[in-house]
Design an enzyme around this catalytic site. Structure first.
Site, short mmCIF file in Angstrom:
data_model
loop_
_atom_site.label_atom_id
_atom_site.label_comp_id
_atom_site.label_asym_id
_atom_site.label_seq_id
_atom_site.Cartn_x
_atom_site.Cartn_y
_atom_site.Cartn_z
N HIS A 140 0.83 -1.22 0.00
CA HIS A 140 0.00 0.00 0.00
C HIS A 140 0.86 1.27 0.00
O HIS A 140 0.43 2.32 0.47
CB HIS A 140 -0.94 0.06 1.21
CG HIS A 140 -1.67 -1.22 1.49
ND1 HIS A 140 -2.92 -1.48 0.99
CD2 HIS A 140 -1.30 -2.32 2.18
CE1 HIS A 140 -3.31 -2.69 1.38
NE2 HIS A 140 -2.34 -3.23 2.10
N SER A 261 13.80 22.76 -13.99
CA SER A 261 12.59 23.52 -14.30
C SER A 261 13.03 24.86 -14.87
O SER A 261 14.10 25.38 -14.54
CB SER A 261 11.79 23.71 -13.02
OG SER A 261 11.09 24.92 -13.07
N LYS A 267 15.00 22.15 -8.95
CA LYS A 267 14.33 20.92 -9.36
C LYS A 267 15.13 20.03 -10.29
O LYS A 267 15.91 20.49 -11.09
CB LYS A 267 12.98 21.28 -10.02
CG LYS A 267 12.07 21.91 -8.98
CD LYS A 267 10.64 21.95 -9.40
CE LYS A 267 10.12 20.58 -9.71
NZ LYS A 267 8.68 20.58 -9.90
N GLU A 274 8.87 9.57 -16.39
CA GLU A 274 7.45 9.91 -16.58
C GLU A 274 6.99 9.54 -17.99
O GLU A 274 5.88 9.07 -18.19
CB GLU A 274 7.23 11.40 -16.33
CG GLU A 274 7.47 11.78 -14.87
CD GLU A 274 7.55 13.29 -14.69
OE1 GLU A 274 6.56 13.88 -14.26
OE2 GLU A 274 8.60 13.88 -15.00
#
Ligand code: ARG
Length: 450
Positions: A140, A261, A267, A274
C-alpha cells in the site's frame, strides 16, 4: 480515394521484407518451371537494385501507387521491363502483405528481446551491488518490512524475463509462411511452398490459405505481449519517480535523465521516467485498437487489415524507446544506501520480527505478541526513536520479565533481512543466488539465439 486508400506513407517500412519475399518467390517460380530462368535472373538483378535504392534512400515512393508492394513492382518494371510482370504469378498482395508483415514483427521481436536483455543486465548490476542494502519494503506504499535493495530490483528481472518468454512464444506461433495462399484460395500453379517458407526462415507454410491471408493473431499477440511489458516498465518508472522525489531520495538520477525547471532552479524532474510511464497508454491503446479492427471481420482478407501496421509500428517503436531509456536510467542512477537504511528504520518495519521473536522465544500467542508490539511502536513513536533504541526495561515492562537482550537481534533491519532466507526471500545470500542464476540464464539464451 487515394488519401484513404494508400498505405505507402507507413508500409514503406516493409520495403526490405517485401523485396526479400519477392526474391524468394521468384526463385521458387523458376525452380518449379513456372517462369523461365532468364526472367528469374532479370527479376533477381532488378530486386537487388531496388533494395540498394531503398537502403541508400534514393527509392522514390509514390502515393498514386498505393502501397509498398505496387511501388516495388512498378520500380522493378522501370528497371527490367516486361519480365517484372511475371513476378506476381501465383501470389496476391494478400499473401504478400501477410508474409512481409510477419517477417517485420519477427524482427521486431528479436530487437525488443535484445533490448530487454540489456535492461535486465543493468538491473542485475545494480542488484548485485546492493544485494545487502536495506530499504523499506512497501505494501500500500506504506513501509511494511525491511527488504534488500537487490531483492526489490530483482522483482523486475522476473517480470521482464516473463516478457521475453511471451515474445518468444508469440514468435514460435507466428513462424508459418502465408506466401502461396494467393488471394485466399491457393493457386492452380505448381508452386513449392516449402521452398519459399524455408528461404524466408519460416518453420513451415501455413496450412489454410483463407486463414493465413486474414490472420492477424501474430500482430495481436505481439501487441499484447508488448503491452504487458510496457505495463511493467511503467511500474518501474513510477518507482523511479517516487525514489527520486525529495521525500524519498532513494536514488539520484543522472543529470542526463532528469531536467531542470525553467523557473525553479532546485528541481530535477524525472521526465524520462514519466514518459516511460506514459508510453504504456499508447502501447496498450494499439493492442485494443487492432482487436477492434479485427473484431467481426468475415473471412478472408478485408482492407480493414491495412490498419494493423501503424498500431504495430508505433507500439514497437514506443516500447523500444522506453526499454532503452529505462536501461540507461537504471544503470546511471545512484542509489543512496544510507538514506534507504534510514527510511527502513523509520517506519518500525521490524515490528513483525519483534512479534515473531516473542512467539518463537517466549511462546507468546501471536495475537498477544502483536498487541504488545503495537504498544512498543507507540512508545517509540512518542519518543521519536527506533525500536532498537528503546531500553530493555521498557520492552520488559510491556512484554514481560522473560525478555532478554537477545531481543535486539530481532530489531535491527540487517538481522531482519538476513533472517528471511526462505527460497525467494529477501536475504542477501538469496539475492546473490538469483543474480547468478539470471546471469547464467541470460548467457545461455544469448548463446542459443546466436
Ligand atoms: N496495403 C494492403 C494492406 O496493407 C495490401 C493488401 C491489399 N490487398 C488488396 N486486396 N487490396 O493490407
Amino acid at each position: 480515394m487515394e488519401e484513404i486508400n494508400a498505405s505507402i506513407a507507413f508500409d514503406r517500412r516493409l520495403a526490405r521484407q517485401d523485396v526479400v519475399a519477392s526474391r524468394a518467390h521468384a526463385a521458387m517460380l523458376a525452380a518449379t518451371g513456372i517462369i523461365d530462368n532468364k526472367d528469374a535472373e532479370a527479376i533477381r538483378e532488378g530486386l537487388l537494385t531496388v533494395m540498394s535504392e531503398i537502403e541508400n534512400g534514393t527509392f522514390e515512393f509514390s502515393t498514386a501507387l498505393e502501397d509498398i508492394h505496387m511501388n516495388v513492382e512498378a520500380r522493378l518494371g522501370e528497371l527490367i521491363g516486361e519480365a517484372a510482370g511475371r513476378l506476381h504469378t501465383a501470389r496476391s498482395r494478400n499473401d504478400q502483405v501477410a508474409t512481409d508483415f510477419r517477417m517485420w514483427v519477427r524482427d521486431a521481436i528479436d530487437l525488443q528481446t535484445k533490448a530487454l536483455h540489456d535492461l535486465i543486465e543493468s538491473l542485475l548490476e545494480q542488484a548485485e551491488a546492493g544485494a545487502e542494502w536495506t530499504m523499506p519494503g512497501f505494501t500500500h506504499l506504506q513501509a511494511a518490512q525491511p527488504v534488500t535493495w537487490g531483492h526489490h530490483l530483482m522483482a523486475y528481472v522476473e517480470m521482464l524475463a516473463r516478457d521475453i518468454g511471451r515474445l518468444a512464444d508469440a514468435r514460435r506461433r507466428l513462424n508459418e509462411c502465408p506466401l502461396g495462399a494467393a488471394a485466399l484460395a491457393g493457386t492452380s500453379f505448381p508452386i513449392d511452398r516449402d521452398m519459399t517458407a524455408g528461404a524466408l526462415g519460416f518453420d513451415s507454410p501455413a496450412a489454410n490459405s483463407m486463414d493465413t491471408v486474414s490472420d492477424r493473431d501474430f500482430a495481436l499477440e505481439f501487441l499484447s505481449s508488448v503491452s504487458i511489458c510496457a505495463m511493467h516498465l511503467s511500474r518501474l518508472a513510477e518507482e523511479i519517480v517516487i525514489w527520486a522525489s525529495p521525500g524519498y531520495r532513494f536514488v539520484i538520477l543522472s543529470d542526463r535523465f532528469s531536467t531542470g525547471s525553467s523557473i525553479m532552479p532546485q528541481k530535477r524532474n524525472p521526465d524520462a521516467a514519466e514518459l516511460v510511464r506514459a508510453k504504456t497508454g499508447r502501447i496498450t491503446g494499439a493492442s485494443v485498437a487492432l482487436s477492434m479492427v479485427m473484431k467481426g471481420l468475415p473471412l478472408a482478407y478485408s482492407k480493414d487489415m491495412q490498419e494493423d501496421k501503424e498500431q504495430v509500428f508505433d507500439a514497437a517503436d514506443s516500447l523500444m524507446l522506453a526499454t532503452t531509456a529505462t536501461a540507461a536510467m537504471v544503470s546511471t542512477m545512484k542509489p543512496d544506501r544510507e538514506r534507504m537504511r534510514e527510511m527502513a528504520i523509520r517506519g518500525f518495519p521490524t515490528a513483525t520480527d519483534l512479534a515473531d521473536w516473542l512467539v518463537r522465544e517466549l511462546g507468546v500467542a501471536f495475537r498477544d505478541a502483536h498487541h504488545m508490539t503495537g504498544r512498543l511502536v507507540k512508545q517509540a513513536e512518542d519518543r521519536e526513536c527506533a525500536l532498537d533504541e528503546l531500553a530493555l526495561e521498557d520492552i520488559q515492562a510491556i512484554c514481560g520479565r522473560d525478555v532478554s537482550r537477545d531481543v535486539f537481534s530481532a530489531l535491527s533491519v540487517e538481522e531482519s533481512v538476513a533472517s528471511r532466507r526462505s527460497y525467494g526471500g529477501t536475504a542477501p545470500e538469496r539475492v546473490r543466488e538469483q543474480v547468478l542464476r539470471w546471469r547464467e540464464q541470460m548467457a545461455s539464451t544469448r548463446e542459443r539465439s546466436r
